[in-house]
Scaffold this motif. Structure first.
Motif, PDB file in Angstrom:
ATOM      1  N   LEU A 530       4.051  -6.537 -52.103  1.00 40.05           N
ATOM      2  CA  LEU A 530       4.083  -5.076 -52.130  1.00 40.05           C
ATOM      3  C   LEU A 530       4.453  -4.645 -53.542  1.00 40.05           C
ATOM      4  N   SER A 591       1.672  -2.905 -45.329  1.00 40.11           N
ATOM      5  CA  SER A 591       1.980  -2.272 -46.605  1.00 40.11           C
ATOM      6  C   SER A 591       2.388  -0.821 -46.427  1.00 40.11           C
ATOM      7  N   TYR A 596       7.734  -4.202 -46.334  1.00 43.06           N
ATOM      8  CA  TYR A 596       6.549  -5.065 -46.192  1.00 43.06           C
ATOM      9  C   TYR A 596       6.715  -5.952 -44.961  1.00 43.06           C
TER      10      TYR A 596
END
Length: 851
Positions: A530, A591, A596
């Motif tokens: 991420l 996401s 995450y």
């Protein structure tokens, strides 16, 4: 602005005016069945054999123990299927295709109740495998490009985990393009339609030259917007503009060796369906102001977001903005408020190389190499004033900003290599293979506001107002929609690798009895990062990333997927089988969450029995299938609030539902040719689905170990876009005229679908649908003394102009998840349900010259 792809295709097609795709080939219910026949050829008296490659070898579909529907090129032409989204009308009842949200640049594709709601993320997978000439497509982006010269589309129903691998829980959708013939010939098609539509196609086969055969396909398709945008200079909604070019080369240096190479490139521009406001505060949510108002069953029994346990509400219910239209019965031709809108753009490209070497009559070696890529740039402002943030006249500063512009970019590249050995050893037919797949994906997303209301109120009444377009770089709290000016909501990078070895053998115990055993061992590796969350750069600000609980994704999963089938030829025209099959969908990470949050794979087991029969001297064909599927660890989405180092935000968290999801169904297909020239088709699918209630706890959405508290709530989840009952039918009639091959063809098809959920978290359903398409053609008209012929057709889709709400979103009519405390929700952004209507009636005329 036209791309280089567009210019190349336009140059290639400058002799054309327009057209849909069409082709000839095998086909099955629900359409007239023709195999290896020319387009518009008059059907033979009986039903033709259907050849499929569902088992990695060519077999008769009626002797193949798989529930399969085959749409041949002629069937696609009669239904005017120019791209996969045109199959969303339900032509194949078990196959469900829908735009993701309102956007057609990414499609939601499901079979038998395996339908992912949000596979629009790089670290999340689809549940139905999509294949082009044997090569798996890793993303749902870019699959709505123009179809080229399609020989057939095979819809394989049920888990295909043994021969097709991961992410084929529900089945596989296999598109097979027509190969070069080595003989000179081709066709040019052009046509026009309403809403400024035009289509053009060129399909050209060149003569064989030194063992090389070449085929070139070019397509252009365009339709203007069907909902106009009042803002000058901006695109409307539901427009499409597609161009594509494909070149295929077949090399046959000697008998037994064939190498097929194909390269394709496509450019697609679309805008989403318009999102209308359907009602206002339908759940009678009360205003709470700054102090929490207790929720009582008698006060607001329906004003509860599923999966929450709040006991009070804050915030104020605001009225719709001036000029906003509330309409739940018909699609709007003109948007109520003009907003910035530009087309989403998809560019796809790739090559496929298939080498087949028949060493002996009983052994063929194959190599299938694929490299593909897609870039997608999403622009979606279809909601306008119908989505949060909700504002009203009398607001001040940034509190006056509205019209959420949903922006996203995705870039994907993939490479795959497969080796196969297909052969026969005594009474055993076998196929074995090795498979390798690697994919790299990156994406980012932003949601700036694009509009503001400027005005004032007097004595509680609106005295004057105007709508202002915000500066596209800094107008939304210092950010905007232009690249380089955006506040990045989320961005991620994902690398996926998959390795597999598989084998399947068919033992012909007797002439009537066959036993099929197979298995596939797969190793999946997925690494994801991420990069941004709510404009925090996780690479440069690891402290706040850690405070949000962020952890990169680095997971490996191993699966063995067995399959066992018994097939029995009861007599010449009746074949029965019983099948056990498995499949799985890989895990990943969301996401859309600040940490995450990872989720595990889901697995499915399927038990299926089938009957395939022909009767009345092969004038009739009836196939019946019943199946039971149990899915473990279903991936479901929860709308919630995550508390972070910089505040909190609403997000969509993916978790694995405990227990087994039950999917049960029956499928039936009938094709009947009672007299020469007349073909009748009917298909039906019954699908029952049930996900056990999920206990939603605070830990369920934060990634911590489960903790049951007083705020824990059981939530019911639903499988989207899966009707309990669905059916389709078609009538085709050929009437020869004159002494030659000229004929008049009449085609009529219809599809019915019961109402379904459009979101897995809400019980709210979209509309039931009944859609009818038709076509009248005069075919094989001789042109001069040569072999040239002309076909002329009138076509129409949604002939009765039915308004069908295919997506109803209730999330904006319910309070937000608790934010100020674990028990208090907010109604500040409660407005109403919004949704999208289907494509209205379209019609046109087209002609094809064949040479």
């Amino acid at each position: 602005m036209k791309s280089t792809t567009s210019l190349a295709v336009l140059a290639l097609l400058d002799v054309m005016f327009t057209s849909p795709l069409w082709a000839a080939a095998a086909q099955d219910a629900p359409a007239p069945i023709v195999v290896a026949a020319a387009d518009d050829a008059v059907p033979s008296e009986g039903l033709d054999e259907i050849v499929v490659t569902a088992t990695k070898r060519e077999t008769n579909a009626q002797r193949t123990p798989i529930s399969i529907t085959v749409l041949g090129g002629d069937s696609l032409k009669q239904r005017r299927v120019l791209s996969l989204v045109d199959l969303s009308d339900g032509s194949v009842p078990s196959l469900r295709i829908a735009p993701f949200e309102a956007r057609t640049n990414a499609l939601t594709i499901g079979i038998r109740g395996i339908v992912p709601l949000d596979a629009n993320q790089p670290a999340r997978e689809q549940g139905v495998g999509i294949y082009i000439d044997g090569v798996y497509l890793g993303r749902q982006h870019g699959v709505n490009t123009s179809l080229f010269d399609v020989e057939r589309v095979e819809v394989l129903k049920g888990p295909q985990g043994t021969l097709f691998g991961r992410n084929t829980e529900g089945g596989a959708l296999s598109i097979v393009n027509r190969a070069p013939t080595g003989e000179f010939g081709g066709r040019v098609t052009g046509g026009i339609g309403n809403y400024g539509a035009y289509n053009g196609e060129l399909h050209l086969d060149l003569p064989e030259f030194y063992n090389f055969s070449v085929k070139i396909d070019g397509v252009v398709q365009h339709q203007d917007a069907t909902t106009k945008n009042p803002l000058a200079g901006q695109s409307g909604w539901n427009l499409s503009d597609r161009q594509g070019l494909r070149a295929a080369v077949r090399w046959q240096p000697f008998e037994g060796l064939t190498n097929d190479f194909a390269y394709d490139v496509a450019h697609t521009e679309t805008t989403p369906f318009y999102s209308q406001l359907l009602n206002f505060n339908p759940n009678a949510c009360p205003s709470g102001g700054t102090a929490a108002v207790p929720i009582r069953a008698s006060l607001a029994p329906n004003c509860v977001l599923p999966g929450t346990a709040y006991t009070g509400l804050t915030g104020t219910i605001r009225p719709p903005l001036p000029g906003v239209i509330i309409n739940s019965t018909s699609r709007q031709k003109v948007a109520d408020i003009g907003v910035p809108q530009q087309p989403s753009v998809d560019n796809t490209h790739g090559f496929i190389n298939t080498l087949k070497y028949k060493i002996t009559p009983d052994l063929e070696l194959r190599s299938i190499t694929g490299w593909r890529g897609v870039t997608s740039s999403q622009w979606d402002n279809a909601g306008g004033a119908h989505r949060p943030p909700v504002v009203a006249p009398g607001c001040v500063g940034t509190a006056c900003n509205f019209s959420r512009y949903s922006l996203a970019n995705l870039k994907q590249n993939q490479f795959s290599q497969e080796f196969q050995a297909v052969g026969t050893l005594g009474p055993v037919d076998y196929v074995g293979g090795l498979y390798y797949f690697i994919e790299n994906v990156s994406d980012d997303a932003a949601t700036p506001n694009s509009m503001a209301i400027s005005g004032y109120t007097t004595a509680g009444q609106t005295s004057g107002y105007s709508y202002v377009v915000l500066d596209p770089c800094v107008g939304s709290g210092g950010f905007g929609s232009q690249p380089g000016c955006r506040s990045i909501d989320r961005a991620s990078e994902v690398r996926s690798r998959s390795y597999a070895v598989y084998g399947q053998g068919t033992w012909h115990a007797t002439d009537e009895l066959s036993v099929i055993l197979g298995g596939r061992y797969t190793t999946d590796k997925k690494q994801g990062e991420l990069l941004f969350s709510r404009n925090i750069n996780y690479r440069t600000d690891p402290i706040r990333a850690a405070a949000n609980g962020y952890k990169p994704l680095d997971e490996t999963w191993n699966r063995f997927n067995p399959m066992a089938t018994i097939g029995y030829q009861a007599d010449e025209d009746i074949y029965v089988y019983a099948k056990y099959a498995t499949g799985y969908r890989a895990g990943g990470a969301s996401s859309r969450t600040s940490n995450y949050q990872a989720f595990d794979p889901e697995d499915v087991k399927s038990y299926e029995v089938g009957l395939k029969s022909e009767f009345f001297d092969r004038r009739a064909r009836f196939n019946l299938t019943g199946y039971i599927m149990d899915r473990k660890d279903s991936q479901v989405d929860i709308s919630s609030v995550q508390f972070t180092a910089t505040g909190n935000f609403n997000n969509l968290v993916t978790i694995n539902a405990p227990g087994n999801t039950k999917i049960r169904g029956i499928e039936a297909d009938l094709t009947f040719r009672p007299i020469e020239g007349l073909t009748l088709n009917a298909s039906y699918a019954y699908t029952y689905t049930n996900i056990p209630p999920v206990l939603i706890t605070a830990s369920a959405v934060s990634g911590t170990p489960p903790v049951t508290t007083s705020t824990s709530v059981y939530q019911q989840f639903y499988i989207v876009f899966t009707p309990r009952n669905a059916a389709s039918g078609a009538i085709d009639y050929e009437l020869p005229i004159g002494k030659g091959d000229t004929a008049v063809r009449f085609h009529l098809d219809a599809a019915y679908s019961q109402a379904t959920q459009a979101f897995d978290q809400f019980e709210t359903k979209n509309d039931a649908s009944f859609l009818v398409n038709g076509r009248i053609s005069v075919t094989q008209i001789k042109m001069g003394d040569g072999d040239q012929t002309l076909n002329v057709s009138l076509w129409g889709r949604n002939l009765f102009d039915k308004d069908v709400l295919f997506r109803r979103d209730p999330s904006n009519s319910l309070p937000a998840a608790p934010s100020s405390s674990v028990t208090t929700g907010s109604v500040s952004n409660v407005l109403g349900d919004y949704g999208n209507f289907n494509q209205q009636r379209t019609f046109g005329i087209e002609g094809t010259v064949r040479f």
